[in-house]
Design a protein around this motif. Structure first.
Motif, PDB file in Angstrom:
ATOM      1  N   ASN A 115       5.687  -2.243 -17.111  1.00 31.00           N
ATOM      2  CA  ASN A 115       5.061  -0.915 -16.465  1.00 31.00           C
ATOM      3  C   ASN A 115       5.928  -0.055 -15.757  1.00 31.00           C
ATOM      4  O   ASN A 115       5.381   0.785 -14.818  1.00 31.00           O
ATOM      5  CB  ASN A 115       3.923  -1.313 -15.686  1.00 31.00           C
ATOM      6  CG  ASN A 115       2.809  -1.998 -16.403  1.00 31.00           C
ATOM      7  OD1 ASN A 115       2.464  -1.890 -17.626  1.00 31.00           O
ATOM      8  ND2 ASN A 115       2.146  -2.773 -15.561  1.00 31.00           N
ATOM      9  N   ILE A 116       7.203   0.058 -16.496  1.00 21.81           N
ATOM     10  CA  ILE A 116       8.298   0.782 -15.847  1.00 21.81           C
ATOM     11  C   ILE A 116       7.741   2.294 -16.365  1.00 21.81           C
ATOM     12  O   ILE A 116       7.662   2.441 -17.589  1.00 21.81           O
ATOM     13  CB  ILE A 116       9.514   0.633 -16.403  1.00 21.81           C
ATOM     14  CG1 ILE A 116       9.866  -0.879 -15.797  1.00 21.81           C
ATOM     15  CG2 ILE A 116      10.817   1.642 -15.895  1.00 21.81           C
ATOM     16  CD1 ILE A 116      11.272  -1.666 -16.658  1.00 21.81           C
ATOM     17  N   LEU A 117       7.715   3.392 -15.583  1.00 20.18           N
ATOM     18  CA  LEU A 117       7.517   4.638 -15.853  1.00 20.18           C
ATOM     19  C   LEU A 117       5.964   4.871 -16.696  1.00 20.18           C
ATOM     20  O   LEU A 117       5.994   5.326 -17.747  1.00 20.18           O
ATOM     21  CB  LEU A 117       8.454   5.325 -16.816  1.00 20.18           C
ATOM     22  CG  LEU A 117       9.855   5.508 -16.090  1.00 20.18           C
ATOM     23  CD1 LEU A 117      11.062   5.988 -16.914  1.00 20.18           C
ATOM     24  CD2 LEU A 117       9.656   6.358 -14.862  1.00 20.18           C
ATOM     25  N   ASP A 155      11.704   2.567  -7.282  1.00 16.46           N
ATOM     26  CA  ASP A 155      11.815   2.865  -6.071  1.00 16.46           C
ATOM     27  C   ASP A 155      10.655   3.946  -5.842  1.00 16.46           C
ATOM     28  O   ASP A 155      10.138   3.783  -4.831  1.00 16.46           O
ATOM     29  CB  ASP A 155      13.196   3.487  -5.600  1.00 16.46           C
ATOM     30  CG  ASP A 155      14.439   2.698  -5.665  1.00 16.46           C
ATOM     31  OD1 ASP A 155      14.227   1.513  -5.334  1.00 16.46           O
ATOM     32  OD2 ASP A 155      15.549   3.201  -5.594  1.00 16.46           O
ATOM     33  N   ASP A 156      10.406   4.794  -6.679  1.00 19.14           N
ATOM     34  CA  ASP A 156       9.321   5.710  -6.707  1.00 19.14           C
ATOM     35  C   ASP A 156       8.005   4.980  -6.500  1.00 19.14           C
ATOM     36  O   ASP A 156       7.004   5.392  -5.679  1.00 19.14           O
ATOM     37  CB  ASP A 156       9.423   6.579  -7.888  1.00 19.14           C
ATOM     38  CG  ASP A 156      10.517   7.417  -7.693  1.00 19.14           C
ATOM     39  OD1 ASP A 156      11.092   7.758  -6.842  1.00 19.14           O
ATOM     40  OD2 ASP A 156      10.692   8.305  -9.000  1.00 19.14           O
ATOM     41  N   GLU A 157       7.738   3.922  -7.176  1.00 21.45           N
ATOM     42  CA  GLU A 157       6.484   3.212  -7.129  1.00 21.45           C
ATOM     43  C   GLU A 157       6.492   2.625  -6.193  1.00 21.45           C
ATOM     44  O   GLU A 157       5.326   2.719  -5.229  1.00 21.45           O
ATOM     45  CB  GLU A 157       6.464   2.094  -8.492  1.00 21.45           C
ATOM     46  CG  GLU A 157       5.067   2.004  -8.740  1.00 21.45           C
ATOM     47  CD  GLU A 157       4.170   2.883  -9.166  1.00 21.45           C
ATOM     48  OE1 GLU A 157       2.972   2.893  -8.853  1.00 21.45           O
ATOM     49  OE2 GLU A 157       4.665   4.014 -10.013  1.00 21.45           O
ATOM     50  N   SER A 159       7.660   3.541  -3.018  1.00 19.52           N
ATOM     51  CA  SER A 159       7.291   4.544  -1.866  1.00 19.52           C
ATOM     52  C   SER A 159       6.010   4.987  -2.182  1.00 19.52           C
ATOM     53  O   SER A 159       5.202   5.432  -1.169  1.00 19.52           O
ATOM     54  CB  SER A 159       8.214   5.571  -2.088  1.00 19.52           C
ATOM     55  OG  SER A 159       8.170   6.392  -3.184  1.00 19.52           O
ATOM     56  N   LYS A 160       5.378   5.003  -3.241  1.00 19.94           N
ATOM     57  CA  LYS A 160       3.871   5.353  -3.421  1.00 19.94           C
ATOM     58  C   LYS A 160       2.757   4.426  -2.758  1.00 19.94           C
ATOM     59  O   LYS A 160       1.967   4.771  -2.152  1.00 19.94           O
ATOM     60  CB  LYS A 160       3.477   5.547  -4.904  1.00 19.94           C
ATOM     61  CG  LYS A 160       4.132   6.774  -5.514  1.00 19.94           C
ATOM     62  CD  LYS A 160       3.503   6.745  -7.029  1.00 19.94           C
ATOM     63  CE  LYS A 160       4.285   7.600  -7.866  1.00 19.94           C
ATOM     64  NZ  LYS A 160       3.966   7.430  -9.192  1.00 19.94           N
ATOM     65  N   ASN A 161       3.071   3.118  -2.672  1.00 16.53           N
ATOM     66  CA  ASN A 161       2.526   2.193  -2.405  1.00 16.53           C
ATOM     67  C   ASN A 161       2.877   1.807  -0.829  1.00 16.53           C
ATOM     68  O   ASN A 161       2.179   0.530  -0.451  1.00 16.53           O
ATOM     69  CB  ASN A 161       2.629   0.848  -3.301  1.00 16.53           C
ATOM     70  CG  ASN A 161       1.996   1.085  -4.733  1.00 16.53           C
ATOM     71  OD1 ASN A 161       1.057   1.648  -4.934  1.00 16.53           O
ATOM     72  ND2 ASN A 161       2.843   0.663  -5.602  1.00 16.53           N
ATOM     73  N   LYS A 162       3.330   2.409  -0.211  1.00 10.34           N
ATOM     74  CA  LYS A 162       3.689   2.089   1.071  1.00 10.34           C
ATOM     75  C   LYS A 162       2.605   2.755   2.122  1.00 10.34           C
ATOM     76  O   LYS A 162       1.954   3.755   2.068  1.00 10.34           O
ATOM     77  CB  LYS A 162       4.982   2.508   1.892  1.00 10.34           C
ATOM     78  CG  LYS A 162       6.044   1.768   1.190  1.00 10.34           C
ATOM     79  CD  LYS A 162       7.513   2.239   2.058  1.00 10.34           C
ATOM     80  CE  LYS A 162       8.599   1.245   1.639  1.00 10.34           C
ATOM     81  NZ  LYS A 162       9.783   1.520   2.170  1.00 10.34           N
TER      82      LYS A 162
END
Length: 162
Positions: A115-117, A155-157, A159-162
């Motif tokens: 599920n990368i990108l 990293d983006d994913e 940060s979205k889930n924090k």
């Protein structure tokens, strides 16, 4: 490595049942309130839904770099839905999904980043366009560039889930 065994696993984990609402308590309340014969009918309809796994595999591209298999795939994922127009009717609708995957197999076992990108939509053309972008990335980038893209996506994913 990106053969049928991996895709059977991916397909099975991609199957989703779409609830009547986003609230699970409401769903179970609805099912509990069905008459016994309606519950039986509902379960029979759910059991009769046939999903052709081979038809779900739309696009696949893989590339081995050193000891890691990288891949991009696009699949059609069935989503179970309900309709109440003429009583309860259960049917399958479809969602299209594309993403990158990395699989490493060695003497210590198998690890997978999936599920990368990830991109999914019910519009085939939108998802296919995204698949082509991912295909271009995987086919043209060297390992260092590819790992930087994957690292950034993770990293983006996070940060979205924090």
């Amino acid at each position: 490595m990106m053969g049928d065994i991996s895709f059977e696993m991916l397909y099975q984990k991609s199957l989703k049942i779409k609830p009547l609402t986003d609230n699970i308590e409401t769903n179970s309340f609805h099912i509990r309130n069905l008459k016994p014969e309606e519950q039986i009918d509902y379960l029979k309809q759910l059991g009769n839904i046939k999903v052709d796994k081979e038809d779900s595999k739309i696009n696949i591209y893989s590339r081995k770099i050193n000891n890691i298999d990288y891949g991009v795939y696009m699949i059609k994922v069935p989503i179970i839905k309900e309709s109440f127009k003429d009583g309860i009717k259960v049917y399958a609708d479809y969602l299209y999904r594309t993403c990158m995957i990395a699989i490493k197999e060695d003497e210590q076992g198998i690890w997978t980043l999936d599920n990368i990108l990830l991109y999914q939509d019910n519009d085939f053309d939108k998802v296919e366009t995204q698949y082509k972008e991912l295909y271009k990335i995987l086919s043209e980038k060297n390992e260092y560039e590819l790992l930087k893209i994957i690292d950034s996506a993770i990293d983006d994913e996070i940060s979205k889930n924090k």
